[in-house]
Scaffold this motif. Structure first.
Motif, PDB file in Angstrom:
ATOM      1  N   GLY A  68       0.797  -1.222   0.000  1.00  0.00           N
ATOM      2  CA  GLY A  68       0.000   0.000   0.000  1.00  0.00           C
ATOM      3  C   GLY A  68       0.828   1.270   0.000  1.00  0.00           C
ATOM      4  N   LEU A  69       2.139   1.134  -0.096  1.00  0.00           N
ATOM      5  CA  LEU A  69       3.092   2.239  -0.169  1.00  0.00           C
ATOM      6  C   LEU A  69       3.103   3.093   1.098  1.00  0.00           C
ATOM      7  CD1 LEU A  69       2.506   3.302  -3.880  1.00  0.00           C
ATOM      8  CD2 LEU A  69       4.208   1.706  -2.966  1.00  0.00           C
ATOM      9  N   LEU A  70       2.740   2.506   2.228  1.00  0.00           N
ATOM     10  CA  LEU A  70       2.813   3.193   3.512  1.00  0.00           C
ATOM     11  C   LEU A  70       4.165   2.982   4.176  1.00  0.00           C
ATOM     12  CD1 LEU A  70      -0.714   2.208   4.823  1.00  0.00           C
ATOM     13  CD2 LEU A  70      -0.002   4.424   3.887  1.00  0.00           C
ATOM     14  N   ASP A  71       4.881   1.944   3.749  1.00  0.00           N
ATOM     15  CA  ASP A  71       6.193   1.625   4.306  1.00  0.00           C
ATOM     16  C   ASP A  71       7.093   1.188   3.160  1.00  0.00           C
ATOM     17  OD1 ASP A  71       8.197   1.212   6.152  1.00  0.00           O
ATOM     18  OD2 ASP A  71       7.274  -0.531   7.090  1.00  0.00           O
ATOM     19  N   GLN A  72       8.366   1.100   3.433  1.00  0.00           N
ATOM     20  CA  GLN A  72       9.359   0.740   2.424  1.00  0.00           C
ATOM     21  C   GLN A  72      10.028  -0.570   2.825  1.00  0.00           C
ATOM     22  OE1 GLN A  72      12.453   3.671   2.110  1.00  0.00           O
ATOM     23  NE2 GLN A  72      12.672   3.307  -0.066  1.00  0.00           N
ATOM     24  N   PRO A  73      10.233  -1.469   1.882  1.00  0.00           N
ATOM     25  CA  PRO A  73      10.934  -2.702   2.234  1.00  0.00           C
ATOM     26  C   PRO A  73      12.401  -2.447   2.554  1.00  0.00           C
ATOM     27  CG  PRO A  73      10.581  -2.599  -0.139  1.00  0.00           C
ATOM     28  CD  PRO A  73       9.882  -1.407   0.458  1.00  0.00           C
ATOM     29  N   GLY A  82       4.248  -1.875 -12.913  1.00  0.00           N
ATOM     30  CA  GLY A  82       5.521  -1.870 -13.618  1.00  0.00           C
ATOM     31  C   GLY A  82       6.530  -0.859 -13.120  1.00  0.00           C
ATOM     32  N   GLN A  83       6.126  -0.004 -12.191  1.00  0.00           N
ATOM     33  CA  GLN A  83       7.011   1.047 -11.674  1.00  0.00           C
ATOM     34  C   GLN A  83       7.697   0.560 -10.400  1.00  0.00           C
ATOM     35  OE1 GLN A  83       4.963   4.766 -11.232  1.00  0.00           O
ATOM     36  NE2 GLN A  83       6.681   5.752 -10.219  1.00  0.00           N
ATOM     37  N   ASN A  84       9.023   0.654 -10.350  1.00  0.00           N
ATOM     38  CA  ASN A  84       9.774   0.217  -9.176  1.00  0.00           C
ATOM     39  C   ASN A  84       9.512   1.175  -8.019  1.00  0.00           C
ATOM     40  OD1 ASN A  84      11.535  -0.709  -7.258  1.00  0.00           O
ATOM     41  ND2 ASN A  84      13.349  -0.526  -8.529  1.00  0.00           N
ATOM     42  N   ARG A  97       0.582   6.873  -4.211  1.00  0.00           N
ATOM     43  CA  ARG A  97      -0.679   6.487  -3.560  1.00  0.00           C
ATOM     44  C   ARG A  97      -1.832   7.334  -4.070  1.00  0.00           C
ATOM     45  NH1 ARG A  97       2.273   6.344   1.095  1.00  0.00           N
ATOM     46  NH2 ARG A  97       1.449   8.336   1.799  1.00  0.00           N
ATOM     47  N   LEU A  98      -1.598   8.628  -4.188  1.00  0.00           N
ATOM     48  CA  LEU A  98      -2.658   9.540  -4.618  1.00  0.00           C
ATOM     49  C   LEU A  98      -3.010   9.364  -6.091  1.00  0.00           C
ATOM     50  CD1 LEU A  98      -1.510  12.706  -2.686  1.00  0.00           C
ATOM     51  CD2 LEU A  98      -3.501  11.266  -2.190  1.00  0.00           C
ATOM     52  N   SER A  99      -2.050   8.957  -6.903  1.00  0.00           N
ATOM     53  CA  SER A  99      -2.327   8.828  -8.333  1.00  0.00           C
ATOM     54  C   SER A  99      -2.723   7.417  -8.750  1.00  0.00           C
ATOM     55  CB  SER A  99      -1.122   9.295  -9.146  1.00  0.00           C
ATOM     56  OG  SER A  99      -0.009   8.465  -8.900  1.00  0.00           O
ATOM     57  N   LEU A 100      -2.287   6.403  -8.020  1.00  0.00           N
ATOM     58  CA  LEU A 100      -2.552   5.026  -8.434  1.00  0.00           C
ATOM     59  C   LEU A 100      -3.768   4.396  -7.765  1.00  0.00           C
ATOM     60  CD1 LEU A 100       1.091   3.596  -8.404  1.00  0.00           C
ATOM     61  CD2 LEU A 100      -0.240   4.354 -10.367  1.00  0.00           C
ATOM     62  N   ILE A 101      -4.130   4.887  -6.577  1.00  0.00           N
ATOM     63  CA  ILE A 101      -5.220   4.272  -5.829  1.00  0.00           C
ATOM     64  C   ILE A 101      -6.468   5.125  -5.997  1.00  0.00           C
ATOM     65  CG2 ILE A 101      -6.010   3.559  -3.535  1.00  0.00           C
ATOM     66  CD1 ILE A 101      -2.997   3.216  -2.830  1.00  0.00           C
ATOM     67  N   GLU A 105     -13.726  11.636  -5.034  1.00  0.00           N
ATOM     68  CA  GLU A 105     -13.224  12.995  -5.248  1.00  0.00           C
ATOM     69  C   GLU A 105     -13.121  13.865  -3.995  1.00  0.00           C
ATOM     70  OE1 GLU A 105     -11.013  15.289  -7.273  1.00  0.00           O
ATOM     71  OE2 GLU A 105     -11.758  13.457  -8.120  1.00  0.00           O
ATOM     72  N   PRO A 106     -14.164  14.013  -3.140  1.00  0.00           N
ATOM     73  CA  PRO A 106     -13.993  14.882  -1.960  1.00  0.00           C
ATOM     74  C   PRO A 106     -12.868  14.391  -1.039  1.00  0.00           C
ATOM     75  CG  PRO A 106     -16.300  14.395  -2.306  1.00  0.00           C
ATOM     76  CD  PRO A 106     -15.512  13.532  -3.252  1.00  0.00           C
ATOM     77  N   THR A 107     -12.791  13.091  -0.850  1.00  0.00           N
ATOM     78  CA  THR A 107     -11.741  12.518  -0.010  1.00  0.00           C
ATOM     79  C   THR A 107     -10.385  12.717  -0.674  1.00  0.00           C
ATOM     80  OG1 THR A 107     -13.295  10.878   0.778  1.00  0.00           O
ATOM     81  CG2 THR A 107     -10.978  10.420   1.156  1.00  0.00           C
ATOM     82  N   ARG A 108     -10.338  12.547  -1.980  1.00  0.00           N
ATOM     83  CA  ARG A 108      -9.095  12.704  -2.734  1.00  0.00           C
ATOM     84  C   ARG A 108      -8.529  14.113  -2.546  1.00  0.00           C
ATOM     85  NH1 ARG A 108      -6.686  10.043  -6.766  1.00  0.00           N
ATOM     86  NH2 ARG A 108      -5.348  11.204  -8.151  1.00  0.00           N
TER      87      ARG A 108
END
Length: 121
Positions: A68-73, A82-84, A97-101, A105-108
């Protein structure tokens, strides 16, 4: 061919395309001596439903936080569409996170405003 009797082979259409999410040997280490996750490898294709199961403390939440991109391995490779993303900075993960998930709209808009605020402070 599945490696274990509980695994299943993906339909031909799913294996013909690149996975949306790819994790290869993902690991997460918390100093001084805790491995929350070791050698997690999985691929998730569009339209596929996946359940992450395991015993308490086995790294399920850690894996989901990384996906979920909240942490880093700490180790391994993470690709989203396909994006590292395995070595992405906090700011890059926030933008992803903002562009892929998809977010309503109001929450975004409130999440984007908060992300911009955090990046400025």
């Amino acid at each position: 061919m599945p490696h274990h009797e509980t695994e299943r082979a993906l339909p031909t259409s799913a294996t013909a395309t690149k996975p949306n999410i790819e994790c290869h040997n993902i690991a997460r280490f918390f100093p001084p001596s805790t491995w929350a996750l070791k050698n997690a490898t999985l691929s998730i294709h569009e339209g596929e439903s996946v359940a992450i199961t395991g015993a308490s403390g086995s790294g399920k939440s850690t894996l989901l936080s990384i996906i979920g991109l909240l942490d880093q391995p700490s180790e391994g490779e993470l690709k989203i569409l396909g994006q590292n993303m395995g070595t992405a900075s906090d700011a890059e993960r926030t933008v992803a996170r903002l562009s892929l998930i998809p977010i309503p709209e109001p929450t975004r808009q409130s999440k984007i405003s908060y992300a911009v605020y955090r990046l400025k402070t």
